[in-house]
Design a protein around this motif. Structure first.
Motif, PDB file in Angstrom:
ATOM      1  N   ILE A  27    -119.889  -6.714 -47.592  1.00 20.47           N
ATOM      2  CA  ILE A  27    -119.380  -5.885 -46.361  1.00 20.47           C
ATOM      3  C   ILE A  27    -117.698  -6.059 -46.256  1.00 20.47           C
ATOM      4  O   ILE A  27    -117.453  -7.226 -47.065  1.00 20.47           O
ATOM      5  CB  ILE A  27    -120.035  -6.273 -45.173  1.00 20.47           C
ATOM      6  CG1 ILE A  27    -119.765  -7.754 -44.887  1.00 20.47           C
ATOM      7  CG2 ILE A  27    -121.476  -5.813 -44.963  1.00 20.47           C
ATOM      8  CD1 ILE A  27    -120.343  -8.398 -43.409  1.00 20.47           C
ATOM      9  N   GLN A  55    -113.515  -7.227 -42.035  1.00 17.26           N
ATOM     10  CA  GLN A  55    -113.311  -6.821 -40.468  1.00 17.26           C
ATOM     11  C   GLN A  55    -114.687  -6.855 -39.867  1.00 17.26           C
ATOM     12  O   GLN A  55    -114.699  -7.094 -38.778  1.00 17.26           O
ATOM     13  CB  GLN A  55    -112.478  -5.580 -40.187  1.00 17.26           C
ATOM     14  CG  GLN A  55    -110.943  -5.651 -40.391  1.00 17.26           C
ATOM     15  CD  GLN A  55    -110.687  -5.581 -42.105  1.00 17.26           C
ATOM     16  OE1 GLN A  55    -111.478  -5.149 -42.952  1.00 17.26           O
ATOM     17  NE2 GLN A  55    -109.328  -5.907 -42.288  1.00 17.26           N
ATOM     18  N   GLU A  56    -115.512  -6.366 -40.539  1.00 22.89           N
ATOM     19  CA  GLU A  56    -116.893  -6.262 -40.060  1.00 22.89           C
ATOM     20  C   GLU A  56    -117.632  -7.540 -39.896  1.00 22.89           C
ATOM     21  O   GLU A  56    -118.111  -7.926 -38.993  1.00 22.89           O
ATOM     22  CB  GLU A  56    -117.946  -5.388 -40.957  1.00 22.89           C
ATOM     23  CG  GLU A  56    -117.462  -4.035 -41.105  1.00 22.89           C
ATOM     24  CD  GLU A  56    -118.175  -3.079 -42.338  1.00 22.89           C
ATOM     25  OE1 GLU A  56    -118.165  -1.811 -41.933  1.00 22.89           O
ATOM     26  OE2 GLU A  56    -118.535  -3.745 -43.098  1.00 22.89           O
ATOM     27  N   GLU A  97    -115.957  -9.233 -37.062  1.00 21.76           N
ATOM     28  CA  GLU A  97    -116.126  -8.725 -35.635  1.00 21.76           C
ATOM     29  C   GLU A  97    -117.436  -9.339 -35.292  1.00 21.76           C
ATOM     30  O   GLU A  97    -117.773  -9.838 -34.265  1.00 21.76           O
ATOM     31  CB  GLU A  97    -116.226  -7.224 -35.745  1.00 21.76           C
ATOM     32  CG  GLU A  97    -116.776  -6.488 -34.286  1.00 21.76           C
ATOM     33  CD  GLU A  97    -116.621  -5.059 -34.226  1.00 21.76           C
ATOM     34  OE1 GLU A  97    -116.908  -4.689 -33.452  1.00 21.76           O
ATOM     35  OE2 GLU A  97    -116.382  -4.575 -35.365  1.00 21.76           O
ATOM     36  N   ILE A 106    -122.948  -3.756 -35.861  1.00 24.58           N
ATOM     37  CA  ILE A 106    -121.377  -3.638 -36.310  1.00 24.58           C
ATOM     38  C   ILE A 106    -121.391  -2.542 -37.464  1.00 24.58           C
ATOM     39  O   ILE A 106    -120.485  -1.757 -37.323  1.00 24.58           O
ATOM     40  CB  ILE A 106    -120.898  -4.895 -36.968  1.00 24.58           C
ATOM     41  CG1 ILE A 106    -121.098  -6.183 -36.248  1.00 24.58           C
ATOM     42  CG2 ILE A 106    -119.343  -4.922 -37.348  1.00 24.58           C
ATOM     43  CD1 ILE A 106    -120.513  -5.892 -34.847  1.00 24.58           C
ATOM     44  N   LYS A 107    -122.520  -2.545 -38.336  1.00 27.18           N
ATOM     45  CA  LYS A 107    -122.420  -1.345 -39.404  1.00 27.18           C
ATOM     46  C   LYS A 107    -123.719  -0.867 -39.450  1.00 27.18           C
ATOM     47  O   LYS A 107    -124.668  -1.814 -39.550  1.00 27.18           O
ATOM     48  CB  LYS A 107    -121.779  -2.013 -40.427  1.00 27.18           C
ATOM     49  CG  LYS A 107    -121.841  -0.953 -41.861  1.00 27.18           C
ATOM     50  CD  LYS A 107    -121.255  -1.424 -42.923  1.00 27.18           C
ATOM     51  CE  LYS A 107    -121.154  -0.654 -43.988  1.00 27.18           C
ATOM     52  NZ  LYS A 107    -120.865  -1.150 -45.279  1.00 27.18           N
TER      53      LYS A 107
END
Length: 93
Positions: A71, A74-75, A78, A91-92
């Motif tokens: 990943i 930033q993910e 976060e 998040i994703k």
């Protein structure tokens, strides 16, 4: 499972097994394996987030383990911040 990484209000981070590159502990003979279910991490056990020697996004744990993932930084960042704030969010997908 409709997420790749998510944070929960209990302070946990769930990471889909297929997004994990490796789980290892430096200076050990072999790494840990995932069983296909999501990996659950307590955000308070993460020392810091950075890149490993192979430039993969990695959570460095208090117990010495390193969890490298597929990943973007930033993910992962976060997810860590939201879990520490006890905010639930995917998040994703």
């Amino acid at each position: 499972m409709s997420y790749t990484i998510k944070a929960t209000k209990e302070g946990l981070i769930y990471i889909k097994a297929s997004s994990i590159i490796k789980i290892s502990k430096p200076n050990s003979i072999d790494g840990a394996k995932t069983s296909g279910s999501p990996l659950i991490i307590n955000a308070n056990q993460i020392t810091f987030l950075s890149f490993d020697t192979e430039s993969k996004v990695t959570y460095f744990m208090v117990n010495g383990f390193q969890i490298s993932m597929k990943i973007i930084f930033q993910e992962a960042e976060e997810a860590l911040q939201l879990a520490k704030l006890n905010i639930e969010k995917i998040i994703k997908d």
